[in-house]
Design a protein around this motif. Structure first.
Motif, PDB file in Angstrom:
ATOM      1  N   GLY A  29       1.013  -1.204   0.367  1.00 50.00           N
ATOM      2  CA  GLY A  29       0.428  -0.354  -0.002  1.00 50.00           C
ATOM      3  C   GLY A  29       0.898   1.048  -0.172  1.00 50.00           C
ATOM      4  O   GLY A  29       1.298   1.551  -0.293  1.00 50.00           O
ATOM      5  N   VAL A  53      -7.341   0.106  -6.500  1.00 48.88           N
ATOM      6  CA  VAL A  53      -6.611  -1.243  -6.076  1.00 48.88           C
ATOM      7  C   VAL A  53      -6.076  -1.742  -7.589  1.00 48.88           C
ATOM      8  O   VAL A  53      -7.211  -1.899  -8.440  1.00 48.88           O
ATOM      9  CB  VAL A  53      -7.891  -2.209  -6.100  1.00 48.88           C
ATOM     10  CG1 VAL A  53      -7.368  -3.104  -5.317  1.00 48.88           C
ATOM     11  CG2 VAL A  53      -8.685  -1.110  -4.545  1.00 48.88           C
ATOM     12  N   LEU A  93      -3.507   0.168  -3.706  1.00 46.27           N
ATOM     13  CA  LEU A  93      -3.067  -0.703  -3.360  1.00 46.27           C
ATOM     14  C   LEU A  93      -2.788  -1.430  -3.843  1.00 46.27           C
ATOM     15  O   LEU A  93      -4.078  -2.384  -5.309  1.00 46.27           O
ATOM     16  CB  LEU A  93      -4.322  -1.316  -2.137  1.00 46.27           C
ATOM     17  CG  LEU A  93      -4.546  -0.610  -1.109  1.00 46.27           C
ATOM     18  CD1 LEU A  93      -6.367  -0.455  -0.626  1.00 46.27           C
ATOM     19  CD2 LEU A  93      -3.688  -0.505   0.490  1.00 46.27           C
ATOM     20  N   LEU A 117      -7.186  -5.572   2.385  1.00 49.34           N
ATOM     21  CA  LEU A 117      -6.802  -4.488   2.281  1.00 49.34           C
ATOM     22  C   LEU A 117      -7.172  -3.476   2.584  1.00 49.34           C
ATOM     23  O   LEU A 117      -6.741  -1.997   3.022  1.00 49.34           O
ATOM     24  CB  LEU A 117      -7.886  -4.353   1.111  1.00 49.34           C
ATOM     25  CG  LEU A 117      -7.729  -4.777  -0.861  1.00 49.34           C
ATOM     26  CD1 LEU A 117      -9.059  -4.713  -1.346  1.00 49.34           C
ATOM     27  CD2 LEU A 117      -6.436  -4.970  -1.540  1.00 49.34           C
ATOM     28  N   THR A 120      -3.584  -2.893   5.039  1.00 53.62           N
ATOM     29  CA  THR A 120      -2.707  -2.179   4.367  1.00 53.62           C
ATOM     30  C   THR A 120      -3.501  -0.900   4.519  1.00 53.62           C
ATOM     31  O   THR A 120      -2.208  -0.116   4.406  1.00 53.62           O
ATOM     32  CB  THR A 120      -2.685  -3.251   3.098  1.00 53.62           C
ATOM     33  OG1 THR A 120      -3.309  -4.120   3.300  1.00 53.62           O
ATOM     34  CG2 THR A 120      -1.370  -2.792   1.858  1.00 53.62           C
ATOM     35  N   ALA A 121      -4.164  -0.255   3.979  1.00 53.49           N
ATOM     36  CA  ALA A 121      -4.766   0.881   3.747  1.00 53.49           C
ATOM     37  C   ALA A 121      -4.795   1.925   4.881  1.00 53.49           C
ATOM     38  O   ALA A 121      -4.104   3.144   4.758  1.00 53.49           O
ATOM     39  CB  ALA A 121      -6.070   1.323   2.999  1.00 53.49           C
TER      40      ALA A 121
END
Lengths: 252, 343
Positions: A29, A53, A93, A117, A120-121
């Motif tokens: 990310g 993404v 990402l 996700l 990570t973000a």
């Protein structure tokens, strides 16, 4: 449940970055912001958030657009967008790898990747020092029709537990509010509540309230020992990063 | 003289209603909702938990196998289902799906077959002028792509369609390998359903309207009797309407969308307050950040939840969601009546 592995601020061109590896999923990310915003997207009183993404293979499809919409809605509620108006926060990402059994589980793949996700973000936002309202933890719960509920199952476990009756993704804020929920399958409200309790315990319950213990003694991440829940794990990741950066200051 | 008289009169400090709504939409809706503490009334005249009545018409398009027009207030949508034939030999690669079950098709696991062969192809189109945010002539927007993903995954995860309805089977008159043995029935082709959803106008709750129109159109769909002709060596369709078959859908999942409106208190000390608004219109969606979509199915007696989607904020917790699922259950029976009344 295995604790996710994280490296923070490893890309030197992006304002913030994080690489996250868990259960065979690996995601990079990167966050840039606050930066200049396109005139068309500019909002007078708050920051614009852009989420991209990128899939592991090929170009983005409608599935990625849907994930982006979900991430956008969730992150917008935790970023203090009003403190940085007329700017852009760009979150990219890149999915690096997926578990091998991913496609053969026969389960909606956008649900299984969503918690990863989100984590990570969030970590990338943290690394970019974007003003945030609260923390965010997320997990996946699978309710198979025959065996007991699975907490953050790997693709292999899902394959073995087939048929799966319902799948649930929950995301909680630091103060325990339910930020996101995606549930799919066939289930009653009581089953949903059971899954929600389980997710809440692993995401944000304190130890003395009977939190689920994560990881064994051999699963140390950045010096974090036996984090009791995802909230603790998240704080541990942040703390160890700060300790590392300040090692000269605290050492002398 | 005219200018002088204008200067004498100070400009009015009250706004007419539409200007108030356009200038400050958030306080406008909050003023409406908090005017009556007991029964909050929204700007569109509905109470907080009131859904718009759904108007459903089926069989309006001549050239489609099934079609429906659905209206929810000012959201109106047309859906057409067109069936085309996919030959088995045109399917790339080798697939081995679980063999068709003879005992009961209800529990047959055919989602994988429908998914990998892409036997359902939903598509969404927005007409020019259907919503101000849609710019015609561009590639499908994020909004459209997100909507189509939700519709496709819901069609697959609810296992609405049966692969058995879509297979075109053939039983040879004699077994080519061993003439004495009974010949095996094989799949020669599949019906592929192209589901096109066309929005004439969008005024909120587009997912509800789109899925409702798909349900109505699928219930209306009739596939002609198709068979493999040995002499022609291809698929032929019978033109007798009496031989056409309807699709046997599994259950009836009906979505209900809710928006959460967070009020802002004027004094800092006062507690914040929020309203859950069912079936929001475009204006309400514009001021609400959090939205919840619940799909329920009550066709087997108890209300079963098929999907919950909630994002955008942290207001709706467990207690709110219980109420929301209850409301979606009540709405299910209303919509079910409207659907069966239309066909």
């Amino acid at each position: 449940m295995v604790v996710p592995e994280v490296t923070i601020t490893h890309l030197n061109r992006a304002d913030g970055s994080a690489t996250y590896t868990h259960n065979g999923y690996s995601i990079i990310g990167a966050v840039n912001g606050p930066i200049e915003v396109l005139r068309r997207d500019e909002m007078p009183e708050e920051a614009t958030i852009e989420v991209n993404v990128r899939p592991a293979v090929g170009v983005g499809s409608p599935k990625e657009r849907h994930l982006e919409t979900l991430l956008h809605n969730t992150l917008r509620s935790i970023i203090l967008t009003r403190t940085i108006p007329r700017t852009l926060v760009q979150i990219t990402l890149q999915i690096k790898s997926l578990p091998e059994e991913e496609s053969s589980t026969g389960i909606n793949t956008s649900l299984t990747i969503l918690p990863h996700l989100l984590h990570t973000a969030f970590l990338a936002l943290l690394s970019a020092s974007i003003p945030l309202l609260t923390t965010l933890t997320s997990t996946l719960i699978a309710l198979p029709s025959t065996s007991t509920p699975l907490l953050s199952p790997t693709a292999n476990e899902l394959l073995r537990a087939k048929p799966i009756k319902s799948m649930h993704v929950f995301a909680f804020s630091g103060d325990g509010r339910l930020l996101l929920n995606e549930s799919d399958g066939a289930f009653s409200f009581e089953e949903w509540e059971e899954a929600c309790d389980m997710a809440e315990q692993v995401c944000c319950k304190e130890v003395d309230e009977g939190g689920v213990r994560l990881g064994g003694g051999d699963m140390e991440v950045d010096g974090v020992e036996n984090s009791q829940n995802l909230e603790r794990w998240l704080r541990g990741v942040g703390r160890s990063k700060v300790e590392w950066e300040q090692r000269w200051k605290s050492g002398t | 003289m005219a200018t002088a008289s204008l200067q004498q009169q100070p400009p009015s400090l009250t706004f007419p209603r539409p200007i108030f709504a356009a200038v400050s939409p958030h306080p406008f809706l909050q003023a409406h909702l908090s005017a009556n503490k007991k029964i909050p009334v929204r700007a569109n005249g509905r109470s907080a938990y009131e859904f718009r009545r759904s108007g459903i018409n089926t069989g309006s398009l001549t050239h489609a196998n099934g079609s429906a027009v659905v209206r929810l207030g000012n959201t109106s949508v047309v859906c057409g289902v067109r069936a085309e034939i996919l030959m088995e030999e045109d399917v790339p690669g080798t697939n081995d799906f679980p063999p068709p079950r003879t005992d009961g098709e209800d529990e047959e696991d055919d989602t994988q077959e429908i998914d990998t062969l892409r036997l359902i192809v939903p598509n969404i189109e927005l007409s020019t002028g259907s919503t101000p945010s849609h710019i015609p002539g561009n590639a499908p927007s994020t909004f459209q792509q997100s909507l189509i993903t939700r519709i496709r995954s819901l069609l697959l995860s609810t296992r609405l369609l049966r692969a058995a309805d879509l297979r075109i089977l053939y039983k040879p008159s004699s077994n080519p390998e061993d003439p004495d043995e009974e010949p095996e029935t094989i799949v020669k082709a599949y019906w592929v359903l192209y589901i096109d959803v066309f929005f004439i106008s969008i005024d909120g709750s587009e997912f509800d309207a789109a899925f409702l129109s798909i349900l109505a159109a699928l219930r209306d769909t009739r596939l002609p009797y198709a068979y493999f002709d040995e002499e022609y060596e291809g698929i032929l369709c019978s033109d007798a309407p009496s031989e056409a078959k309807r699709l046997r859908l599994r259950g009836l999942p009906i979505p209900s969308t809710f928006a959460v409106f967070e009020g802002k208190s004027e004094d800092a000390g006062e507690q914040d307050f929020e309203w859950v608004l069912s079936d929001p219109d475009a204006f309400e969606e514009g001021v609400c950040r959090e939205s919840v979509c619940v799909v329920v199915d009550g066709s087997r007696g108890d209300v079963v939840v098929r999907r919950i989607e909630k994002s955008g904020g942290g207001v709706v917790g467990r207690e709110h969601l219980r109420g929301v699922v209850g409301m979606a259950g009540k709405r299910w029976s209303e919509v079910e009546k409207a659907l069966s009344g239309s066909g």
